[in-house]
Design an enzyme around this catalytic site. Structure first.
Site, mmCIF file in Angstrom:
data_model
loop_
_atom_site.group_PDB
_atom_site.id
_atom_site.type_symbol
_atom_site.label_atom_id
_atom_site.label_comp_id
_atom_site.label_asym_id
_atom_site.label_seq_id
_atom_site.Cartn_x
_atom_site.Cartn_y
_atom_site.Cartn_z
ATOM 1 N N LYS A 185 2.641 9.944 8.567
ATOM 2 C CA LYS A 185 1.984 9.415 9.760
ATOM 3 C C LYS A 185 2.564 9.970 11.066
ATOM 4 C CE LYS A 185 -0.043 5.165 7.843
ATOM 5 N NZ LYS A 185 -1.469 5.277 8.054
ATOM 6 N N ASP A 187 9.222 2.747 1.501
ATOM 7 C CA ASP A 187 8.056 3.459 2.021
ATOM 8 C C ASP A 187 7.975 3.172 3.509
ATOM 9 O OD1 ASP A 187 5.564 4.204 2.896
ATOM 10 O OD2 ASP A 187 4.509 3.553 1.092
ATOM 11 N N PHE A 205 0.857 -1.193 0.000
ATOM 12 C CA PHE A 205 0.000 0.000 0.000
ATOM 13 C C PHE A 205 0.887 1.235 0.000
ATOM 14 C CE2 PHE A 205 -2.501 3.478 1.657
ATOM 15 C CZ PHE A 205 -3.656 3.365 0.893
HETATM 16 C C1 LIG Z 1 2.991 2.305 3.847
HETATM 17 C C2 LIG Z 1 2.053 3.429 3.519
HETATM 18 N N1 LIG Z 1 2.362 4.268 2.526
HETATM 19 C C3 LIG Z 1 1.571 5.302 2.198
HETATM 20 C C4 LIG Z 1 0.401 5.521 2.872
HETATM 21 C C5 LIG Z 1 -0.470 6.682 2.489
HETATM 22 O O1 LIG Z 1 -0.357 7.675 3.448
HETATM 23 P P1 LIG Z 1 -1.444 8.858 3.519
HETATM 24 O O2 LIG Z 1 -2.743 8.229 3.907
HETATM 25 O O3 LIG Z 1 -0.890 9.799 4.525
HETATM 26 O O4 LIG Z 1 -1.502 9.448 2.147
HETATM 27 C C6 LIG Z 1 0.035 4.671 3.921
HETATM 28 C C7 LIG Z 1 -1.239 4.871 4.638
HETATM 29 O O5 LIG Z 1 -1.734 4.003 5.309
HETATM 30 C C8 LIG Z 1 0.882 3.600 4.242
HETATM 31 O O6 LIG Z 1 0.582 2.744 5.238
#
Ligand SMILES: Cc1ncc(COP(=O)(O)O)c(C=O)c1O
Length: 397
Positions: free
Chosen positions: A250, A219, A134
């Site tokens: 986050k 990520d 994700f």
């Molecule tokens: C690993 C990862 N990358 C990117 C995101 C996306 O982040 P945002 O919701 O702040 O756009 C998330 C959100 O859960 C995530 O867990």
């Protein structure tokens, strides 16, 4: 807010979330409080965001102080909180040549990384990502996300993304080509159900990227800043899996909207004026919040705490697997943990836990995720485990 008022909300707010039937009025530390004042022990932490707990006094103070002094200038000018925060992040990463782009969310931090690697490696435009990953909901990060069910309504997706099984370095080696710009991975797949790869995976991927001249982008939006018991998830492998580019969000703002894309080496200097931008990104208030967050994580030893308390919670969850029919396995790292259930009952368990005053997240139909504040102690773990044990007795396996 009554049930009727919640229903009315659903008629004016786009229904992109299946919300739980509760309205929170305030938060303090490990607890959220509904409008009647009833406390709920928060083992969701706004999906791994409020790592310091709710209304952390140092963050509140930093935000209030900065909001009274300067809120916004645009990125046309210099501001001190941004400079300080960029220096702190590159320092924590140990990247003296590192440079930061500040965004407003995790998806935007990843979007920046995807553009950055293309700019740094002219002619290379493909990104290899993993099934189950994700990375966000913008069109590019959705295309990077390895969950086809999320793609269906939005085809055609932007081209340039290949997916391979997670935890299989050879599968990456097999598809890298002269068109590959980057391999994009989570050190632990969070939204994919808290999936921890084998020890050799990330180091092997690092070697492949080195051999083939491809960027390794990690990520760390969910895993970063102490969550897995390391400052950054990749540090579990010493210096064998150091990425070229990392995305954060986050926990960085403890609820204030900030994301960061940090790059080193040739990637650090790939962007020039006009290549990427955001009007409010990296503003003084969110940067002041993030500096207070980093101070607290460092000053209160929360990385080490996540590891220690994470072990305790993990053992408690393993006890539930032994003593209840429904949970079948525990997995995760630090304070990013999950219970695998034997059936698609995660929503039922989360709903029952809610009615007992515990917030847990059904990250997948058969998976419960636990990502509490890094500040929790054994007493809060015991409270959560007690509620879970009670709830699990009432759910058919
Ligand atoms: C690993 C990862 N990358 C990117 C995101 C996306 O982040 P945002 O919701 O702040 O756009 C998330 C959100 O859960 C995530 O867990």
């Amino acid at each position: 807010m009554s049930a009727t008022q919640r229903e009315r909300t659903d008629t004016v707010v786009m229904p992109t979330y299946r919300r739980y039937p509760v309205t929170f009025a305030r938060g303090k530390g490990f607890y959220l409080y509904d409008e009647t004042g009833r406390p709920y022990l928060d083992f969701v932490a706004g999906v791994a965001v409020t790592a310091l707990g709710h209304a952390h006094p140092a963050v509140t103070e930093a935000v209030a102080r900065q909001a009274g002094r300067l809120v916004h200038t645009s990125n046309l000018y210099y501001t001190e909180p941004m400079a300080d925060l960029a220096g702190r992040l590159t320092g924590l990463l140990g990247w003296p040549d590192g440079r930061v782009f500040f965004a407003n969310s995790g998806a935007e931090a990843n979007e920046c990384a995807l553009k950055l690697v293309r700019k740094a490696l002219p002619g290379r435009y493909e990104t290899i990502a993993a099934w189950g990953s994700f990375h966000g909901r913008t069109m590019q990060t959705l295309a990077a996300t390895g969950q086809p069910a999320k793609w269906e309504a939005f085809r055609p997706l932007p081209p340039g993304f290949l997916h391979v099984p997670y935890d299989d370095a050879a599968a990456i080696g097999a598809v890298v080509s002269a068109a590959t710009a980057a391999v994009l991975l989570e050190p632990v797949q969070g939204e994919g159900g808290v999936v921890v790869p084998g020890e050799g995976y990330l180091p092997e991927v690092r070697s492949i990227c080195d051999a083939r001249g491809v960027a390794l982008v990690l990520d760390e939006v969910q895993t970063g800043l102490g969550r897995t018991g390391e400052w950054f998830g990749f540090q579990a492998y010493g210096d064998r899996a150091v990425p070229d580019v990392i995305s954060l969000a986050k926990a960085l703002g403890n609820g204030f909207p900030i994301g960061a894309c940090v790059a080193r080496g040739r990637y650090a200097t790939a962007f020039g004026p006009g290549d990427h931008a955001t009007t409010v990104g990296g503003g003084p208030v969110v940067c002041a919040a993030a500096l207070a967050v980093l101070d607290a994580i460092e000053g209160d030893g929360l990385v080490e705490r996540a590891r220690k308390v994470g072990d305790y919670l993990r053992q408690g969850l393993a006890g539930l697997v032994e003593s209840h029919a429904l949970p079948v396995a525990v997995r995760g790292k630090g304070l990013l943990l999950a219970l695998q259930l034997g059936s698609d009952s995660a929503r039922d368990v989360a709903m029952a836990a809610l009615s007992e005053g515990l917030l847990v997240n059904d990250v997948a139909p058969s998976v419960l995720r636990f990502c509490p504040p890094l500040t929790i102690g054994e007493a809060e773990c015991d409270e959560a485990l007690g509620i879970l044990a009670k709830v699990l007795r009432g759910i058919p396996s």
